[in-house]
Design a protein around this motif. Structure first.
Motif, PDB file in Angstrom:
ATOM      1  N   GLY A  70       0.834  -1.192   0.000  1.00  0.00           N
ATOM      2  CA  GLY A  70       0.000   0.000   0.000  1.00  0.00           C
ATOM      3  C   GLY A  70       0.869   1.243   0.000  1.00  0.00           C
ATOM      4  N   ALA A  71       0.217   2.407   0.005  1.00  0.00           N
ATOM      5  CA  ALA A  71       0.943   3.676   0.014  1.00  0.00           C
ATOM      6  C   ALA A  71       0.080   4.754   0.647  1.00  0.00           C
ATOM      7  CB  ALA A  71       1.344   4.089  -1.405  1.00  0.00           C
ATOM      8  N   THR A  72       0.738   5.804   1.135  1.00  0.00           N
ATOM      9  CA  THR A  72       0.030   6.924   1.749  1.00  0.00           C
ATOM     10  C   THR A  72       0.542   8.237   1.170  1.00  0.00           C
ATOM     11  OG1 THR A  72       1.604   6.861   3.586  1.00  0.00           O
ATOM     12  CG2 THR A  72      -0.500   5.769   3.920  1.00  0.00           C
ATOM     13  N   THR A  73      -0.331   9.235   1.164  1.00  0.00           N
ATOM     14  CA  THR A  73       0.055  10.578   0.738  1.00  0.00           C
ATOM     15  C   THR A  73      -0.552  11.599   1.694  1.00  0.00           C
ATOM     16  OG1 THR A  73      -1.864  11.008  -0.691  1.00  0.00           O
ATOM     17  CG2 THR A  73      -0.030   9.817  -1.675  1.00  0.00           C
ATOM     18  N   ASN A  74      -0.026  12.811   1.640  1.00  0.00           N
ATOM     19  CA  ASN A  74      -0.608  13.947   2.344  1.00  0.00           C
ATOM     20  C   ASN A  74      -0.126  15.202   1.622  1.00  0.00           C
ATOM     21  OD1 ASN A  74       1.952  14.837   3.452  1.00  0.00           O
ATOM     22  ND2 ASN A  74       1.759  13.284   5.037  1.00  0.00           N
ATOM     23  N   PRO A  75      -0.562  16.395   2.021  1.00  0.00           N
ATOM     24  CA  PRO A  75      -0.165  17.608   1.289  1.00  0.00           C
ATOM     25  C   PRO A  75       1.335  17.824   1.209  1.00  0.00           C
ATOM     26  CG  PRO A  75      -1.995  18.078   2.758  1.00  0.00           C
ATOM     27  CD  PRO A  75      -1.537  16.700   3.090  1.00  0.00           C
ATOM     28  N   LYS A 110      -3.884  -0.785  -1.637  1.00  0.00           N
ATOM     29  CA  LYS A 110      -4.615   0.484  -1.714  1.00  0.00           C
ATOM     30  C   LYS A 110      -3.691   1.666  -1.430  1.00  0.00           C
ATOM     31  CE  LYS A 110      -8.986  -1.703  -0.367  1.00  0.00           C
ATOM     32  NZ  LYS A 110     -10.149  -1.709   0.546  1.00  0.00           N
ATOM     33  N   ILE A 111      -4.086   2.819  -1.940  1.00  0.00           N
ATOM     34  CA  ILE A 111      -3.352   4.058  -1.692  1.00  0.00           C
ATOM     35  C   ILE A 111      -4.280   5.065  -1.030  1.00  0.00           C
ATOM     36  CG2 ILE A 111      -3.833   4.989  -4.001  1.00  0.00           C
ATOM     37  CD1 ILE A 111      -1.016   6.320  -3.861  1.00  0.00           C
ATOM     38  N   SER A 112      -3.751   5.799  -0.071  1.00  0.00           N
ATOM     39  CA  SER A 112      -4.553   6.786   0.664  1.00  0.00           C
ATOM     40  C   SER A 112      -4.342   8.180   0.082  1.00  0.00           C
ATOM     41  CB  SER A 112      -4.160   6.806   2.143  1.00  0.00           C
ATOM     42  OG  SER A 112      -4.487   5.591   2.776  1.00  0.00           O
ATOM     43  N   ILE A 113      -5.433   8.878  -0.188  1.00  0.00           N
ATOM     44  CA  ILE A 113      -5.412  10.279  -0.594  1.00  0.00           C
ATOM     45  C   ILE A 113      -6.054  11.087   0.521  1.00  0.00           C
ATOM     46  CG2 ILE A 113      -7.568   9.935  -1.894  1.00  0.00           C
ATOM     47  CD1 ILE A 113      -6.726  12.198  -3.757  1.00  0.00           C
ATOM     48  N   GLN A 114      -5.497  12.239   0.833  1.00  0.00           N
ATOM     49  CA  GLN A 114      -5.961  13.022   1.979  1.00  0.00           C
ATOM     50  C   GLN A 114      -6.880  14.159   1.553  1.00  0.00           C
ATOM     51  OE1 GLN A 114      -3.150  13.541   5.119  1.00  0.00           O
ATOM     52  NE2 GLN A 114      -3.866  15.583   5.633  1.00  0.00           N
ATOM     53  N   THR A 115      -7.914  14.365   2.330  1.00  0.00           N
ATOM     54  CA  THR A 115      -8.810  15.493   2.082  1.00  0.00           C
ATOM     55  C   THR A 115      -8.090  16.811   2.367  1.00  0.00           C
ATOM     56  OG1 THR A 115      -9.677  15.349   4.342  1.00  0.00           O
ATOM     57  CG2 THR A 115     -10.918  14.195   2.614  1.00  0.00           C
ATOM     58  N   ASN A 116      -8.693  17.886   1.932  1.00  0.00           N
ATOM     59  CA  ASN A 116      -8.117  19.216   2.122  1.00  0.00           C
ATOM     60  C   ASN A 116      -7.927  19.491   3.615  1.00  0.00           C
ATOM     61  OD1 ASN A 116      -7.542  21.998   2.192  1.00  0.00           O
ATOM     62  ND2 ASN A 116      -8.824  22.404   0.412  1.00  0.00           N
ATOM     63  N   ALA A 117      -6.679  19.759   4.010  1.00  0.00           N
ATOM     64  CA  ALA A 117      -6.380  19.977   5.429  1.00  0.00           C
ATOM     65  C   ALA A 117      -7.170  21.146   6.006  1.00  0.00           C
ATOM     66  CB  ALA A 117      -4.880  20.212   5.613  1.00  0.00           C
ATOM     67  N   LYS A 118      -7.580  22.102   5.165  1.00  0.00           N
ATOM     68  CA  LYS A 118      -8.326  23.265   5.650  1.00  0.00           C
ATOM     69  C   LYS A 118      -9.714  22.901   6.171  1.00  0.00           C
ATOM     70  CE  LYS A 118      -8.166  25.919   1.978  1.00  0.00           C
ATOM     71  NZ  LYS A 118      -8.259  27.123   1.111  1.00  0.00           N
ATOM     72  N   LEU A 119     -10.168  21.691   5.871  1.00  0.00           N
ATOM     73  CA  LEU A 119     -11.525  21.283   6.244  1.00  0.00           C
ATOM     74  C   LEU A 119     -11.583  20.562   7.582  1.00  0.00           C
ATOM     75  CD1 LEU A 119     -12.678  19.857   2.768  1.00  0.00           C
ATOM     76  CD2 LEU A 119     -12.975  22.187   3.653  1.00  0.00           C
ATOM     77  N   TYR A 120     -10.508  20.564   8.364  1.00  0.00           N
ATOM     78  CA  TYR A 120     -10.437  19.710   9.545  1.00  0.00           C
ATOM     79  C   TYR A 120     -11.509  20.021  10.598  1.00  0.00           C
ATOM     80  CZ  TYR A 120      -8.075  23.390  12.286  1.00  0.00           C
ATOM     81  OH  TYR A 120      -7.768  24.544  12.970  1.00  0.00           O
ATOM     82  N   LEU A 173       2.429  -0.618   8.698  1.00  0.00           N
ATOM     83  CA  LEU A 173       3.573   0.247   8.959  1.00  0.00           C
ATOM     84  C   LEU A 173       3.837   1.041   7.686  1.00  0.00           C
ATOM     85  CD1 LEU A 173       5.900  -2.487  10.550  1.00  0.00           C
ATOM     86  CD2 LEU A 173       4.148  -1.100  11.696  1.00  0.00           C
ATOM     87  N   THR A 174       3.620   2.354   7.706  1.00  0.00           N
ATOM     88  CA  THR A 174       3.884   3.168   6.518  1.00  0.00           C
ATOM     89  C   THR A 174       5.208   3.892   6.719  1.00  0.00           C
ATOM     90  OG1 THR A 174       2.978   4.784   4.963  1.00  0.00           O
ATOM     91  CG2 THR A 174       2.497   5.158   7.281  1.00  0.00           C
ATOM     92  N   ILE A 175       6.147   3.681   5.787  1.00  0.00           N
ATOM     93  CA  ILE A 175       7.544   4.026   6.025  1.00  0.00           C
ATOM     94  C   ILE A 175       8.106   4.807   4.836  1.00  0.00           C
ATOM     95  CG2 ILE A 175       9.785   3.082   6.697  1.00  0.00           C
ATOM     96  CD1 ILE A 175       8.379   0.472   7.457  1.00  0.00           C
ATOM     97  N   THR A 176       8.782   5.903   5.112  1.00  0.00           N
ATOM     98  CA  THR A 176       9.432   6.664   4.051  1.00  0.00           C
ATOM     99  C   THR A 176      10.613   5.875   3.488  1.00  0.00           C
ATOM    100  OG1 THR A 176      10.935   7.756   5.586  1.00  0.00           O
ATOM    101  CG2 THR A 176       8.816   8.865   5.144  1.00  0.00           C
ATOM    102  N   GLN A 177      11.025   6.209   2.258  1.00  0.00           N
ATOM    103  CA  GLN A 177      12.131   5.457   1.665  1.00  0.00           C
ATOM    104  C   GLN A 177      13.432   5.572   2.461  1.00  0.00           C
ATOM    105  OE1 GLN A 177      13.048   6.048  -2.507  1.00  0.00           O
ATOM    106  NE2 GLN A 177      14.158   4.133  -2.571  1.00  0.00           N
ATOM    107  N   PRO A 178      13.805   6.758   2.971  1.00  0.00           N
ATOM    108  CA  PRO A 178      15.036   6.794   3.775  1.00  0.00           C
ATOM    109  C   PRO A 178      15.011   5.818   4.942  1.00  0.00           C
ATOM    110  CG  PRO A 178      14.402   9.022   3.176  1.00  0.00           C
ATOM    111  CD  PRO A 178      13.264   8.123   2.750  1.00  0.00           C
ATOM    112  N   TRP A 179      13.865   5.703   5.615  1.00  0.00           N
ATOM    113  CA  TRP A 179      13.775   4.755   6.721  1.00  0.00           C
ATOM    114  C   TRP A 179      13.703   3.313   6.227  1.00  0.00           C
ATOM    115  CZ3 TRP A 179      15.193   4.440  11.456  1.00  0.00           C
ATOM    116  CH2 TRP A 179      15.366   5.601  12.207  1.00  0.00           C
ATOM    117  N   GLN A 180      13.095   3.098   5.075  1.00  0.00           N
ATOM    118  CA  GLN A 180      13.113   1.752   4.495  1.00  0.00           C
ATOM    119  C   GLN A 180      14.554   1.303   4.257  1.00  0.00           C
ATOM    120  OE1 GLN A 180      10.411   1.183   1.078  1.00  0.00           O
ATOM    121  NE2 GLN A 180       9.254   2.935   1.824  1.00  0.00           N
ATOM    122  N   GLU A 181      15.355   2.195   3.703  1.00  0.00           N
ATOM    123  CA  GLU A 181      16.744   1.852   3.401  1.00  0.00           C
ATOM    124  C   GLU A 181      17.542   1.599   4.680  1.00  0.00           C
ATOM    125  OE1 GLU A 181      17.950   5.139   1.007  1.00  0.00           O
ATOM    126  OE2 GLU A 181      17.001   4.358  -0.813  1.00  0.00           O
TER     127      GLU A 181
END
Length: 360
Positions: free
Chosen positions: A40-45, A107-117, A272-280
């Motif tokens: 899977g994968a995650t994203t944010n602004p 699955k991949i996660s897409i984040q809603t507009n942070a301004k709407l919190y 566990l969602t991990i950035t590439q630097p930490w994966q390495e």
């Protein structure tokens, strides 16, 4: 083969219930992760802005084309077209995993507009709209009091949610209960819950960060080793409660600061969602891949942590009320970072709109 691909591949082979995701939608990073067992994968602004900076050579001409095609569009409208297309691209890369696992993973996660919190209806509406982008889309929303309401409504609409900007056991339980209400409403309406796979993030590294700031603020003198376990302790306590209550939502660990944020959760039915630097870093380490999810945080460290009021807020089930979520220090810092990342992304789009060169 396992040794050649590293510790994360070995983890995925030995403990398939412990899922590993790529904490980015960048193509090369996602391909690296999938090859090593990521599901899977995650994203944010902030992530989208960073990916755009990395891949500007791939996107600049497309963005200029969109700007020309939409002469009345605002920078926000163009930015959201980009955000959505990045998510769709990631969804395609993950589609083989999605099909292979009968739609449970990949699955991949897409984040809603942070301004709407603060706006439950607006978050839920945007989340439900994202569901049409691809079959293997999940939707991230901040875990504010409004977010809790949005999680229930989005779940009822059939969306697999990913609760983010979350650092505490209280938030994790509120998320799981909201999802359960949404699932129950679906059952009562005769709808299937089979392919709904919700997760609740605990940003364990940011929990650590905030607890360390609180120690400085309160001028406390504690064992520094204990402070590396704050996020781990909160996550493990939430996991114990989740297992006891049988929630459908799974916990997700994010925002890595040390290898405990991987090694201490091995064997758990978690993500566990991990950035590439930490994966390495993890893949090149000599840390043994073995079950540690059920291993408690050393009592001497937990006792030290419990001297910190802000840790108690993160650790105890009733440490925060929903209306207090947005005032917890880690929430304040993170939502401001997300808002800043979003504004930076809009700034890049704005430069393209007025013809300012991006690539040097």
């Amino acid at each position: 083969m396992s040794d050649a691909k590293g510790k994360l591949f070995e983890t995925s082979e030995k403990f398939p219930q412990t899922e590993y995701w790529n904490d980015s939608c960048a193509v090369k990073e996602l391909e690296y992760a999938i090859d090593r067992g990521a599901t899977g994968a995650t994203t944010n602004p902030v992530i989208v802005g960073n990916v755009l900076n990395q891949e500007m050579n791939l996107w600049e001409d497309t963005l200029i084309k969109w700007i020309d095609e939409m002469p009345d569009a605002t920078e926000e409208e163009v930015a959201w077209r980009l955000i959505e297309q990045m998510a769709v691209r990631g969804a395609k890369l993950l589609n083989p995993v999605y099909e292979k696992t009968n739609h449970k993973k990949g699955k991949i996660s897409i984040q809603t507009n942070a301004k709407l919190y603060r706006n439950a209806d607006a978050m839920a509406e945007q989340a439900i709209g994202f569901g049409d982008l691809a079959p293997n889309i999940m939707v991230k929303m901040p875990t504010s009091a409004a977010g809790i309401k949005a999680f229930e409504e989005a779940t009822f609409a059939g969306i697999s949610i990913n609760a983010t900007v979350s650092f505490t056991v209280a938030q994790a339980i509120a998320v799981a209960e909201a999802v359960e209400r949404g699932l129950k409403r679906r059952e009562e309406a005769g709808l299937s819950n089979e392919n709904i796979t919700p997760v609740c993030t605990i940003m364990v590294g940011r929990t650590d960060d905030w607890v360390k700031e609180a120690v400085k603020r309160d001028n406390l003198c504690l064992d520094p080793c204990a402070l590396e376990y704050a996020g781990v302790a909160a996550f493990k306590n939430a996991y114990k409660i989740y297992q006891e209550r049988g929630y459908k939502t799974r916990l997700l660990a994010a925002a890595y600061r040390n290898y405990f944020h991987w090694s201490e959760f091995i064997g758990g039915d978690v993500v566990l969602t991990i950035t590439q630097p930490w994966q390495e870093k993890i893949n090149g380490s000599d840390v043994e891949v073995k079950e540690r999810m059920d291993r408690p945080v050393p009592e001497k460290y937990l006792n030290e942590l419990k001297k910190i009021p802000d840790f108690i807020m993160a650790y105890e089930e009733d440490g925060l009320k929903p209306e207090e979520f947005v005032h917890y220090g880690a929430f304040v810092k993170t939502i401001n970072q997300f808002l800043g990342g979003y504004e930076s992304l809009l700034g890049v789009i704005r430069k393209l709109m007025v013809g300012e060169p991006i690539r040097k």
